[in-house]
Design a protein around this motif. Structure first.
Motif, mmCIF file in Angstrom:
data_model
loop_
_atom_site.group_PDB
_atom_site.id
_atom_site.type_symbol
_atom_site.label_atom_id
_atom_site.label_comp_id
_atom_site.label_asym_id
_atom_site.label_seq_id
_atom_site.Cartn_x
_atom_site.Cartn_y
_atom_site.Cartn_z
ATOM 1 N N UNK A 66 64.666 55.717 74.680
ATOM 2 C CA UNK A 66 64.393 54.939 76.073
ATOM 3 C C UNK A 66 63.920 53.674 75.860
ATOM 4 N N UNK A 67 63.242 53.393 75.041
ATOM 5 C CA UNK A 67 62.664 52.107 74.614
ATOM 6 C C UNK A 67 63.721 51.169 74.102
ATOM 7 N N UNK A 68 64.706 51.525 73.403
ATOM 8 C CA UNK A 68 65.829 50.784 72.809
ATOM 9 C C UNK A 68 66.628 50.408 74.177
ATOM 10 N N UNK A 69 66.801 51.360 75.134
ATOM 11 C CA UNK A 69 67.805 51.166 76.404
ATOM 12 C C UNK A 69 67.205 50.155 77.213
ATOM 13 N N UNK A 70 65.720 50.370 77.483
ATOM 14 C CA UNK A 70 65.190 49.491 78.467
ATOM 15 C C UNK A 70 65.337 48.010 78.084
#
Length: 393
Positions: free
Chosen positions: A244-248
């Motif tokens: 999720x952190x990579x995607x955001x």
């Protein structure tokens, strides 16, 4: 199809006429309308499309013989969608703004009436395109969140189920994935962790079939991480949160008008809960403080929920003075905020603090807390769901 038949019937088309048009008995029609049976045969879908002049693509069929042929050179990719009607987007933005500022309890009825009076008739208009089904899906999903915020989770479940069907009908897979994320959140709130994980995975599968929207996959990975953390699946939960952190932080290759924003503040708020459940309290504290900092003025509900999480984490860390300090800020949240969800979280916070009331600052805070709660409940009396055994409107 059952929903379509109900809409036709409420628009003045008799069940006898509907049954005759598609060559079925009225008994079978009632089974479809009441959800006891489903249309599965291709031939019946074709009969329905032809009887009521529903364009084939709206039912997953080839272009019907009576449909006008496309203009030469007019081509569409499978993941391209006609632009939504501007009025629908403006309406959506107004409802979304009201929900953020006042909570879902106040505008819920207006959204439901708008769906019934302004959107539903257009679903059976032969001149309407798939964008109308997308608008209906987005507004129905919003109604689901408002029902959840009002304490009516059964009603929210029904809204999300209808929104998913409408999104699939429109052919808008990112919107369907967005609804799946909402269903995952609701399942987790109602205690069904396995279903929450399942909905997150369903959403990720749907999102993978359309244009890349990093904020959408970030939200889905976050929902997956939250459910896995509650289930004490530590390593998978941590991996999902990292995804999720990579995607955001990714660069969007597509924009989508119907998806509600999932930003750094939302991720921080969810990350705090995930890390708390994983026992990583220092990381949880940093994320919770970040969520409070990032929440702008006008997002009263989000700010209240973020502060509740921050108090929770301070208590878990044993820092009661910090918990009381944030708790006083929390009580400054608008008492007219029409969110039963916030009230329930506040009650949970009260239970968390109660064992520590022998400590003077906590005891003094709880007195103020109880006074504020009584005032809040009086102001929200028209929104509070009946107790078990009662009835709902």
């Amino acid at each position: 199809m059952g929903a379509l038949f109900r809409i036709l019937n409420t628009r003045g088309v008799s069940t006898r006429r509907i049954a005759a048009a598609v060559d079925i008995t009225q008994g079978r029609l009632y089974d479809y309308i009441n959800g006891k049976s489903r249309v599965e045969k291709l031939a019946l879908f074709e009969q329905i499309a032809d009887a009521f002049h529903i364009p084939g693509h709206l039912l997953g069929l080839a272009r019907r013989a009576w449909e006008p042929r496309p203009v030469d050179g007019e081509h569409h990719r499978a993941d391209d969608h006609p632009p939504p009607d501007g009025d629908d987007l403006v309406t959506m933005d107004h409802f979304r703004s009201a929900d953020r500022q006042t909570g879902g309890g106040r505008p819920y009825g207006a959204v439901v009436r708008h769906l019934s009076d302004q959107v539903a008739p257009r679903l059976v208009d032969v001149g309407s395109g798939p964008q109308v089904f997308a608008a209906a899906a987005a507004l129905t999903e919003m109604a689901g969140w408002m029902a959840h915020d009002s304490g009516h989770d059964d009603r929210a479940t029904r809204h999300f189920a209808r929104a998913l069907l409408l999104a699939h009908t429109s052919g808008d897979l990112p919107l369907a994935a967005h609804v799946a994320a909402s269903s995952s959140h609701l399942a987790l709130q109602t205690g069904d962790v396995a279903k929450a994980v399942g909905w997150a995975r369903t959403g990720l599968d749907l999102a993978a079939q359309g244009s890349r929207i990093p904020t959408l996959t970030a939200r889905l990975h976050t929902m997956q991480a939250r459910a896995l953390a509650v289930a004490d699946q530590r390593t998978p939960a941590a991996r999902a949160l990292e995804a999720a952190q990579r995607d955001i932080e990714g660069v969007a290759t597509a924009d989508h008008p119907w998806l509600s924003p999932f930003d750094a503040a939302a991720l921080a708020s969810e990350s705090a809960l995930i890390l708390r459940d994983l026992g990583r309290l220092e990381g949880a504290l940093r994320e919770a403080e970040q969520a409070v900092t990032l929440r702008e003025v006008g997002r009263a509900r989000s700010l209240a929920l973020s502060r509740i999480t921050l108090v929770d984490i301070h208590v878990c860390r044993g820092d009661l003075d910090a918990a009381v300090h944030v708790g006083h800020d929390l009580l400054s949240t608008s008492p007219t905020l029409g969110s039963i969800r916030v009230v329930r979280h506040l009650d949970g916070l009260r239970r968390l603090l109660d064992p520590h009331k022998r400590y003077g600052p906590v005891r003094e805070y709880l007195v103020r807390f109880d006074d504020a709660r009584r005032a809040r409940m009086l102001l929200l009396a028209d929104l509070i769901p009946p107790s078990p055994g009662g009835t709902t409107a």
